[in-house]
Design a protein around this motif. Structure first.
Motif, PDB file in Angstrom:
ATOM      1  N   ARG A  68       0.826  -1.051  -0.064  1.00 51.98           N
ATOM      2  CA  ARG A  68       0.096  -0.189  -0.028  1.00 51.98           C
ATOM      3  C   ARG A  68       0.867   1.412   0.056  1.00 51.98           C
ATOM      4  N   ASP A  86      -7.818   4.610  -2.314  1.00 48.57           N
ATOM      5  CA  ASP A  86      -8.308   3.151  -1.631  1.00 48.57           C
ATOM      6  C   ASP A  86      -8.974   2.423  -2.611  1.00 48.57           C
ATOM      7  N   SER A  89      -6.198   1.088  -5.035  1.00 54.01           N
ATOM      8  CA  SER A  89      -5.504  -0.038  -4.361  1.00 54.01           C
ATOM      9  C   SER A  89      -6.218  -1.054  -4.243  1.00 54.01           C
ATOM     10  N   ASP A  90      -7.233  -1.073  -4.021  1.00 55.52           N
ATOM     11  CA  ASP A  90      -8.339  -2.288  -3.623  1.00 55.52           C
ATOM     12  C   ASP A  90      -8.196  -3.166  -4.967  1.00 55.52           C
ATOM     13  N   ARG A  91      -8.378  -2.230  -6.238  1.00 53.78           N
ATOM     14  CA  ARG A  91      -8.401  -3.071  -7.306  1.00 53.78           C
ATOM     15  C   ARG A  91      -7.459  -3.743  -7.678  1.00 53.78           C
TER      16      ARG A  91
END
Length: 98
Positions: A68, A86, A89-91
């Protein structure tokens, strides 16, 4: 002495990506309105890897928390709002976990 742990290096050792990482990062950036060519992304990723320490706030290199921070380092100049970062980053995590 009994075996205590086994470490596997997957990335480009046991498994190879069909699409280069820089292209994946670039593609996901485009989904969020950022235009970063895969070649530029590769440079950003190389610099971020070299500039970030092996341990960051108690998280060692290649842990989720370190990645991250790696992603934040790459996208810091883009001025993404926290919610946008976010989601991006999540993807990225979802694609690599898949």
């Amino acid at each position: 002495m009994p075996l205590a742990a086994v470490f596997l290096d997957l990335g480009n050792t046991l498994l190879c990506e069909r699409i280069p990482r820089a292209a994946i990062y670039s593609e996901e950036a485009r989904r969020h309105g950022l235009r970063i060519a895969p070649e530029e992304m590769a440079g950003r990723m190389t610099r971020a890897h070299a500039e970030l320490p092996r341990e960051l706030e108690g998280s060692f290199r290649y842990t989720d928390a370190w990645f991250r921070a790696f992603q934040r380092h790459i996208f810091a100049a883009e001025g993404l709002a926290p919610a946008q970062f976010d989601a991006l980053s999540d993807r990225l995590f979802a694609r690599f976990e898949d």
